[in-house]
Design an enzyme around this catalytic site. Structure first.
Site, PDB file in Angstrom:
ATOM      1  N   ARG A 248       0.853  -1.183   0.000  1.00 45.05           N
ATOM      2  CA  ARG A 248       0.000   0.000   0.000  1.00 45.05           C
ATOM      3  C   ARG A 248       0.889   1.234   0.000  1.00 45.05           C
ATOM      4  O   ARG A 248       1.940   1.265   0.652  1.00 45.05           O
ATOM      5  CB  ARG A 248      -0.936   0.032   1.214  1.00 45.05           C
ATOM      6  N   GLU A 276      -3.705   7.309  -4.905  1.00 46.18           N
ATOM      7  CA  GLU A 276      -3.800   6.317  -5.972  1.00 46.18           C
ATOM      8  C   GLU A 276      -5.063   6.564  -6.789  1.00 46.18           C
ATOM      9  O   GLU A 276      -6.156   6.503  -6.229  1.00 46.18           O
ATOM     10  CB  GLU A 276      -3.823   4.921  -5.359  1.00 46.18           C
ATOM     11  N   HIS A 295      -1.648  -0.618 -10.250  1.00 43.76           N
ATOM     12  CA  HIS A 295      -2.207  -1.539  -9.253  1.00 43.76           C
ATOM     13  C   HIS A 295      -2.658  -2.842  -9.927  1.00 43.76           C
ATOM     14  O   HIS A 295      -3.811  -3.276  -9.785  1.00 43.76           O
ATOM     15  CB  HIS A 295      -3.385  -0.885  -8.510  1.00 43.76           C
TER      16      HIS A 295
END
Length: 337
Positions: A248, A276, A295
């Site tokens: 993360r 993000e 991602h």
């Protein structure tokens, strides 16, 4: 003796994921184990059709896009006894009432860890060969570098530092075993003996950062790990080192990391960032020493069927009177993703 009726179940997720999680063969197996309507995929537990289905449901099959399962949902589903999550962490999904009322919970987090670990392995090996840097140089200069440019290239004896013996971290350690690498591990819950069985040397975090050529982050996103790689710790990474983050973005100070990368002292392979996605004007999109992906390390495409398969296997275990293979305990969520 007539066959026993199948337990009623309900899907709760974004319906876009259903056909990928449960392609036809898996859906057939699933419907041999529970009574479930693939045409009803709940995104709002207050919807009248959802409420009608919940009154009978004994099993809730969840996925990305499922609303939080709290007291209101359990009040509407008095027969519910199991939540099977066809995705990773249940941290944001399961409310306290689920644990208080004794429901069993399962997650496909281990299945989702596999592609993340595979992505990490590829990134480690490419980083050790300086694939990212040499590609950028080749793209601009259009000639093979002189032999001297390869002096620091290679994976023989390369020190790789793993932060976090999570499910992903442990799978990465397993995948690294066949290679001639030196592996260090930082995890406050893993001692020297266990680290050795995992194929690594247990190290304090600061020492791991100072001594590793490649650092890969696999710790959970919990309050204790937020910004664990701050400006001071990022400065410990040796010149020319590579940071890989598939965990993360919150675990790394974004401003400090940007400064390090803009300065060119270290490189990074980033599948996650904070925020993000990054804003369009972020320099990380353009830096030659940053390999940025959207991602994608977790399950995508045909890998999603592995998550659905985990749910089906859990239902098969329940039907056979066996405990869940991937059950989640409330206490685990305090130290895991």
């Amino acid at each position: 003796m007539p066959p026993q009726p199948l337990p009623p179940a309900v899907f709760a997720m974004d319906p876009v994921h259903l056909p990928e999680l449960f392609p036809a063969p898996l859906m057939t197996r699933l419907r041999q184990l529970v009574t479930i309507d693939p045409g009803l995929v709940v995104q709002d537990f207050t919807d009248p059709a959802a409420l009608r289905a919940l009154t009978r449901a004994e099993v809730l099959v969840t996925g990305w896009g499922c609303p939080r399962v709290g007291a209101d949902v359990l009040d509407a589903a008095p027969r519910l006894r199991t939540v099977l999550h066809a995705a990773g962490s249940v941290r944001g999904l399961i409310g306290e009432t689920v644990w208080e009322r004794g429901l069993t919970v399962s997650s496909a987090v281990l299945a989702n860890a596999l592609p993340v670990a595979e992505y990490t392995l590829a990134a480690v090996l490419f980083a050790g060969k300086d694939v990212f840097g040499l590609r950028e140089r080749f793209r601009t200069e259009h000639v093979y570098p002189a032999p001297a440019a390869y002096a620091a290239v290679g994976n023989l004896g390369r020190r790789v530092g793993i932060i976090g013996a999570s499910r992903v971290g442990r799978r990465v350690l397993e995948l690294l075993r066949p290679f001639d690498l030196s592996v260090g591990l930082y995890d406050p819950y893993v001692g020297e003996a266990e680290a050795a069985t995992l194929g690594a040397v247990s190290l304090p975090l600061d020492e791991l950062l100072r001594t590793s050529d490649i650092v890969s982050v696999h710790a959970p996103d919990i309050p204790e790990t937020r910004r664990m790689l701050d400006r001071e710790r990022l400065s410990l990474i040796r010149d020319g080192g590579v940071l890989i983050n598939t965990s993360r973005g919150a675990l790394v100070d974004p401003e400090a990391l940007t400064d390090e990368l803009v300065g060119g002292r270290i490189s990074a392979v980033l599948d996650v960032t904070e925020p993000e996605p990054l804003p369009a004007d972020s320099p990380l999109y353009r830096l030659p020493n940053v390999f940025l992906t959207p991602h994608i390390a977790g399950s995508l495409g045909n890998e999603l069927a592995r998550l659905g398969g985990t749910v089906v296997e859990e239902l098969e275990r329940l039907a056979a009177g066996l405990p869940l293979a991937h059950g989640v305990r409330r206490t685990e969520l305090e130290i895991s993703a």
